[in-house]
Write a protein that holds these residues in place. Structure first.
Motif, mmCIF file in Angstrom:
data_model
loop_
_atom_site.group_PDB
_atom_site.id
_atom_site.type_symbol
_atom_site.label_atom_id
_atom_site.label_comp_id
_atom_site.label_asym_id
_atom_site.label_seq_id
_atom_site.Cartn_x
_atom_site.Cartn_y
_atom_site.Cartn_z
ATOM 1 N N VAL A 235 -13.919 -50.042 -68.090
ATOM 2 C CA VAL A 235 -12.771 -50.461 -67.272
ATOM 3 C C VAL A 235 -11.760 -49.327 -67.262
ATOM 4 O O VAL A 235 -11.766 -48.471 -68.143
ATOM 5 C CB VAL A 235 -12.096 -51.743 -67.824
ATOM 6 C CG1 VAL A 235 -13.008 -52.950 -67.706
ATOM 7 C CG2 VAL A 235 -11.655 -51.537 -69.270
ATOM 8 N N GLU A 236 -10.888 -49.315 -66.270
ATOM 9 C CA GLU A 236 -9.793 -48.359 -66.228
ATOM 10 C C GLU A 236 -8.572 -48.984 -66.896
ATOM 11 O O GLU A 236 -8.260 -50.159 -66.662
ATOM 12 C CB GLU A 236 -9.466 -47.972 -64.788
ATOM 13 C CG GLU A 236 -10.613 -47.291 -64.054
ATOM 14 C CD GLU A 236 -11.009 -45.963 -64.678
ATOM 15 O OE1 GLU A 236 -10.147 -45.331 -65.333
ATOM 16 O OE2 GLU A 236 -12.185 -45.552 -64.523
ATOM 17 N N LEU A 237 -7.901 -48.216 -67.730
ATOM 18 C CA LEU A 237 -6.809 -48.765 -68.528
ATOM 19 C C LEU A 237 -5.697 -49.360 -67.673
ATOM 20 O O LEU A 237 -5.137 -50.412 -68.005
ATOM 21 C CB LEU A 237 -6.232 -47.689 -69.453
ATOM 22 C CG LEU A 237 -7.186 -47.069 -70.479
ATOM 23 C CD1 LEU A 237 -6.391 -46.272 -71.503
ATOM 24 C CD2 LEU A 237 -8.031 -48.125 -71.168
ATOM 25 N N GLU A 238 -5.363 -48.698 -66.558
ATOM 26 C CA GLU A 238 -4.269 -49.224 -65.731
ATOM 27 C C GLU A 238 -4.634 -50.562 -65.097
ATOM 28 O O GLU A 238 -3.761 -51.410 -64.868
ATOM 29 C CB GLU A 238 -3.877 -48.214 -64.642
ATOM 30 C CG GLU A 238 -4.997 -47.803 -63.719
ATOM 31 C CD GLU A 238 -5.721 -46.552 -64.165
ATOM 32 O OE1 GLU A 238 -6.260 -45.840 -63.293
ATOM 33 O OE2 GLU A 238 -5.723 -46.275 -65.390
ATOM 34 N N ASP A 239 -5.928 -50.769 -64.828
ATOM 35 C CA ASP A 239 -6.354 -52.040 -64.228
ATOM 36 C C ASP A 239 -6.169 -53.202 -65.194
ATOM 37 O O ASP A 239 -5.717 -54.287 -64.798
ATOM 38 C CB ASP A 239 -7.823 -51.958 -63.795
ATOM 39 C CG ASP A 239 -8.038 -51.017 -62.614
ATOM 40 O OD1 ASP A 239 -7.070 -50.778 -61.866
ATOM 41 O OD2 ASP A 239 -9.176 -50.537 -62.447
ATOM 42 N N ILE A 240 -6.530 -52.989 -66.463
ATOM 43 C CA ILE A 240 -6.428 -54.106 -67.413
ATOM 44 C C ILE A 240 -5.032 -54.216 -68.021
ATOM 45 O O ILE A 240 -4.682 -55.265 -68.570
ATOM 46 C CB ILE A 240 -7.494 -54.014 -68.515
ATOM 47 C CG1 ILE A 240 -7.323 -52.749 -69.364
ATOM 48 C CG2 ILE A 240 -8.894 -54.062 -67.906
ATOM 49 C CD1 ILE A 240 -8.245 -52.715 -70.577
ATOM 50 N N ALA A 241 -4.218 -53.173 -67.921
ATOM 51 C CA ALA A 241 -2.834 -53.266 -68.401
ATOM 52 C C ALA A 241 -2.093 -54.353 -67.644
ATOM 53 O O ALA A 241 -1.309 -55.121 -68.221
ATOM 54 C CB ALA A 241 -2.120 -51.926 -68.239
ATOM 55 N N ALA A 242 -2.351 -54.428 -66.341
ATOM 56 C CA ALA A 242 -1.687 -55.433 -65.506
ATOM 57 C C ALA A 242 -2.131 -56.854 -65.857
ATOM 58 O O ALA A 242 -1.474 -57.825 -65.478
ATOM 59 C CB ALA A 242 -1.973 -55.152 -64.028
ATOM 60 N N LEU A 243 -3.236 -56.981 -66.603
ATOM 61 C CA LEU A 243 -3.771 -58.294 -66.973
ATOM 62 C C LEU A 243 -3.338 -58.722 -68.375
ATOM 63 O O LEU A 243 -3.762 -59.766 -68.858
ATOM 64 C CB LEU A 243 -5.299 -58.268 -66.894
ATOM 65 C CG LEU A 243 -5.901 -57.904 -65.535
ATOM 66 C CD1 LEU A 243 -7.425 -57.794 -65.630
ATOM 67 C CD2 LEU A 243 -5.510 -58.942 -64.484
ATOM 68 N N GLY A 244 -2.502 -57.912 -69.018
ATOM 69 C CA GLY A 244 -2.012 -58.277 -70.344
ATOM 70 C C GLY A 244 -2.810 -57.709 -71.497
ATOM 71 O O GLY A 244 -2.600 -58.113 -72.649
ATOM 72 N N PHE A 245 -3.714 -56.766 -71.216
ATOM 73 C CA PHE A 245 -4.468 -56.127 -72.297
ATOM 74 C C PHE A 245 -3.631 -54.975 -72.843
ATOM 75 O O PHE A 245 -3.753 -53.831 -72.431
ATOM 76 C CB PHE A 245 -5.828 -55.643 -71.774
ATOM 77 C CG PHE A 245 -6.808 -56.756 -71.537
ATOM 78 C CD1 PHE A 245 -7.686 -57.154 -72.531
ATOM 79 C CD2 PHE A 245 -6.828 -57.433 -70.321
ATOM 80 C CE1 PHE A 245 -8.585 -58.195 -72.315
ATOM 81 C CE2 PHE A 245 -7.719 -58.467 -70.086
ATOM 82 C CZ PHE A 245 -8.597 -58.855 -71.098
ATOM 83 N N ASN A 246 -2.765 -55.322 -73.793
ATOM 84 C CA ASN A 246 -1.797 -54.364 -74.323
ATOM 85 C C ASN A 246 -2.395 -53.401 -75.335
ATOM 86 O O ASN A 246 -1.842 -52.332 -75.567
ATOM 87 C CB ASN A 246 -0.627 -55.106 -74.986
ATOM 88 C CG ASN A 246 0.280 -55.748 -73.976
ATOM 89 O OD1 ASN A 246 -0.153 -56.105 -72.889
ATOM 90 N ND2 ASN A 246 1.540 -55.911 -74.317
ATOM 91 N N LEU A 247 -3.500 -53.794 -75.950
ATOM 92 C CA LEU A 247 -4.125 -52.961 -76.973
ATOM 93 C C LEU A 247 -5.555 -52.631 -76.554
ATOM 94 O O LEU A 247 -6.363 -53.531 -76.320
ATOM 95 C CB LEU A 247 -4.134 -53.685 -78.325
ATOM 96 C CG LEU A 247 -4.805 -52.960 -79.488
ATOM 97 C CD1 LEU A 247 -4.064 -51.657 -79.816
ATOM 98 C CD2 LEU A 247 -4.864 -53.849 -80.724
ATOM 99 N N VAL A 248 -5.844 -51.340 -76.441
ATOM 100 C CA VAL A 248 -7.194 -50.874 -76.114
ATOM 101 C C VAL A 248 -7.613 -49.898 -77.207
ATOM 102 O O VAL A 248 -6.907 -48.919 -77.475
ATOM 103 C CB VAL A 248 -7.244 -50.171 -74.740
ATOM 104 C CG1 VAL A 248 -8.673 -49.743 -74.416
ATOM 105 C CG2 VAL A 248 -6.698 -51.089 -73.644
ATOM 106 N N THR A 249 -8.740 -50.163 -77.852
ATOM 107 C CA THR A 249 -9.191 -49.321 -78.953
ATOM 108 C C THR A 249 -10.481 -48.602 -78.598
ATOM 109 O O THR A 249 -11.233 -49.034 -77.726
ATOM 110 C CB THR A 249 -9.408 -50.146 -80.230
ATOM 111 O OG1 THR A 249 -10.482 -51.074 -80.028
ATOM 112 C CG2 THR A 249 -8.148 -50.911 -80.600
ATOM 113 N N MET A 250 -10.739 -47.510 -79.310
ATOM 114 C CA MET A 250 -11.969 -46.763 -79.067
ATOM 115 C C MET A 250 -12.320 -45.932 -80.298
ATOM 116 O O MET A 250 -11.508 -45.719 -81.195
ATOM 117 C CB MET A 250 -11.833 -45.853 -77.838
ATOM 118 C CG MET A 250 -11.086 -44.570 -78.041
ATOM 119 S SD MET A 250 -9.376 -44.796 -78.526
ATOM 120 C CE MET A 250 -8.712 -43.176 -78.247
#
Length: 310
Positions: A235-250
């Motif tokens: 997924v692209e980070l900006e796409d899921i940021a708008a959905l409330g996914f505030n934390l993305v780990t890798m």
């Protein structure tokens, strides 16, 4: 102690927007993440187990080892430290004790998952990778989880353990892999009702899945282990940021550190000299700037000098 670097709580960081977060296992990997510009770090159970004991991700490290690592990394690094606590090492009472100890050791947030004793990526990872390639991850992996009721009881204990601290409980479910996305969403909804400020459905791979989760699941959400498949990100980070996914780990530091050590090692061994290592600089830094960053003592030497003034 002597470290004057400003510290931000997990809640403050999440309130400011999406945070892209690497996995670490010790103070040096935490330093590398900070130097690269990241704003938070996650202590990975898989990375900790391998670095500390050379064991695969099968839940083989114990509570003492996890608390030990948490205490040292959080004391050293100014970045909020998120802890992968697996199942919290046992029953409901153990969940309370584990989270209480981790919060006291400096954890900014704790992941508590609904796996049984037999857990870890080493057991189901290959099947998960194959299902990802086939586009059949939802409900297609043999990966048992504990009952919803037992997981919720452990979360209640964890919330009580962290009450009055800055530590946040993240409710992590892995039920999607075997029971499907709807079951995972239902579990997270119940966790949010209990008071968990962030939820994590493990195994999300597409924007459509993230949209389905966001449509019914309120609050902060985590997207774990984002990676690429055939060069394209899940997924692209900006796409899921708008959905409330505030934390993305890798995960990237594990490979980066090993490949870097091997690069230096091959050259040093071949040349029978440390010339390559000694002359190497990074990011356009001078040798002096690089040494200061790598050897920064955050006040210890100055404090020792003061103590010696009798």
């Amino acid at each position: 102690m002597f470290d004057k670097r400003p510290r931000t709580t997990f809640r403050e960081l999440m309130s400011a927007g999406q945070v892209f977060t690497p996995c670490v296992w010790d103070c040096y990997s935490a330093k590398a993440a900070e130097m690269a510009g990241f704003k938070a770090i996650l202590l990975s159970g898989a990375s900790l187990g391998f670095s500390m004991s050379g064991v695969p991700d099968m839940g083989l490290h114990n509570q003492e080892e996890l608390v030990w690592a948490t205490d040292r990394i959080s004391d050293y690094s100014p970045l909020p430290l998120i802890i992968d606590a697996d199942d919290c090492f046992g029953d409901v009472a153990q969940a309370y004790r584990t989270c209480r100890r981790l919060a006291k050791a400096g954890a900014a947030a704790i992941l508590l998952e609904d796996t049984p004793n037999e857990r870890g990526y080493a057991r189901f990872g290959r099947a998960m990778e194959a299902a990802t390639l086939a586009g059949k991850l939802d409900g297609n992996i043999e990966h048992p989880v504990i009952s919803k009721e037992l997981w919720l009881a452990k979360l209640k204990a964890a919330l009580d353990a962290c009450e009055g601290t800055d530590c946040v409980v993240i409710a992590r479910t892995e039920s999607k892999l075997e029971l499907g996305l709807d079951d995972a969403i239902e579990r997270c909804l119940r966790a949010a009702e209990l008071g968990c400020e962030m939820t994590y459905v493990h195994g999300l791979r597409t924007l459509d899945e993230c949209q389905k989760v966001a449509k019914v699941l309120p609050g902060w959400k985590m997207f774990g282990d984002v990676a690429t498949q055939d060069g394209k990100a899940f997924v692209e980070l900006e796409d899921i940021a708008a959905l409330g996914f505030n934390l993305v780990t890798m995960h990237y530091l594990e490979k980066g550190s090993m490949w870097g050590m091997m690069d230096f090692g091959h050259r040093v061994f071949k040349e029978q000299s440390t010339r390559y290592s000694d002359e190497h600089t990074m990011g356009g830094l001078s040798k002096t700037e690089q040494r200061e960053l790598l050897e920064r003592d955050i006040g210890w030497m100055a404090a020792e000098d003061e103590w010696k003034k009798i």
